[in-house]
Scaffold this active site. Structure first.
Site, PDB file in Angstrom:
ATOM      1  N   HIS A  37       2.963  -1.559  -4.609  1.00  0.00           N
ATOM      2  CA  HIS A  37       1.836  -1.500  -3.673  1.00  0.00           C
ATOM      3  C   HIS A  37       0.801  -2.547  -4.088  1.00  0.00           C
ATOM      4  O   HIS A  37       0.890  -3.113  -5.174  1.00  0.00           O
ATOM      5  CB  HIS A  37       1.195  -0.104  -3.677  1.00  0.00           C
ATOM      6  CG  HIS A  37       0.550   0.220  -4.996  1.00  0.00           C
ATOM      7  ND1 HIS A  37       1.249   0.749  -6.060  1.00  0.00           N
ATOM      8  CD2 HIS A  37      -0.715   0.033  -5.447  1.00  0.00           C
ATOM      9  CE1 HIS A  37       0.442   0.886  -7.099  1.00  0.00           C
ATOM     10  NE2 HIS A  37      -0.766   0.461  -6.754  1.00  0.00           N
ATOM     11  N   HIS A 120      -2.540  -8.070  -5.873  1.00  0.00           N
ATOM     12  CA  HIS A 120      -1.282  -8.320  -6.580  1.00  0.00           C
ATOM     13  C   HIS A 120      -0.417  -7.063  -6.523  1.00  0.00           C
ATOM     14  O   HIS A 120      -0.904  -5.989  -6.187  1.00  0.00           O
ATOM     15  CB  HIS A 120      -1.550  -8.694  -8.046  1.00  0.00           C
ATOM     16  CG  HIS A 120      -2.159  -7.575  -8.832  1.00  0.00           C
ATOM     17  ND1 HIS A 120      -3.515  -7.290  -8.807  1.00  0.00           N
ATOM     18  CD2 HIS A 120      -1.591  -6.638  -9.635  1.00  0.00           C
ATOM     19  CE1 HIS A 120      -3.753  -6.241  -9.565  1.00  0.00           C
ATOM     20  NE2 HIS A 120      -2.601  -5.821 -10.081  1.00  0.00           N
TER      21      HIS A 120
END
Length: 197
Positions: A37, A120
């Site tokens: 995620h 990220h």
């Protein structure tokens, strides 16, 4: 109470591309594919009333779907790396969404997030990896990228007390609306003009 955070999900095809980066780094604890995620805002442990207020306010967010791709990899912790991640292409819409979530959290009394937002996907947590091994791992995979994909929603996830990396539970889902494209100049010229007569 579980730890809460808002995030963008990674679609299956992009997650499978990320999974190909697993391995080849001694001392890495790889994140499970289903737990990939992009964290938008870490909220932490909050009481039930605060959690309900967060959900109520997040539900009012009205923003377009996000388009981006994953590109490049890197690590956090320069001299003593502690995690490896895949980067995210620049997306002004993602930064706008994250900024709105941050403002909501501060308005209900949560302290500001001390970390600068750097989107990220964490690939692995590093416990005893040598710097040389990390540098070599990153050098061999620097041209990583996925095709562009759409994030049609963001989610509120929870995690139990653990060493990090999941498993995560989706507590709430917040849809983003379909991006409406602006009319092109040629289509605007074809619009009927109101008569002043």
């Amino acid at each position: 109470m579980p730890r809460l955070f808002t995030a963008l999900e990674i679609p299956r095809n992009a997650a499978m591309s990320l999974s190909l980066l697993r391995g080849g780094l001694p001392g890495a604890r790889w994140i499970d594919v289903e737990n990939y995620h992009i964290t938008l805002r870490f909220i932490g442990d909050v009481d039930g009333r605060t959690a309900d207020e967060i959900v109520e306010r997040l539900d009012r967010i009205d923003r377009p779907e996000l388009q981006f791709r994953l590109e490049g990899i890197g690590s956090f912790g320069s001299k003593k790396p502690h995690s490896v991640w895949a980067g995210v292409s620049q997306s002004p819409e993602m930064y706008a969404l994250q900024g709105e979530i941050e403002r909501i959290c501060q308005r209900i009394g949560l302290p500001p997030d001390p970390r600068k937002f750097m989107p990220h996907v964490t690939l692995a947590r590093l416990k005893s990896s040598r710097l040389d091994d990390v540098v070599q791992y990153l050098a061999g995979r620097g041209n990583f990228h996925t095709s562009t994909f759409t994030a049609p929603r963001f989610v509120l996830l929870s995690s139990r007390e653990s060493v990090g990396g999941g498993p995560y539970l989706t507590e709430e889902v917040f849809p983003l609306h379909e991006a409406r494209s602006a009319p092109s100049a040629s289509s605007r010229l074809l619009q009927p003009v109101k008569s002043l007569v």
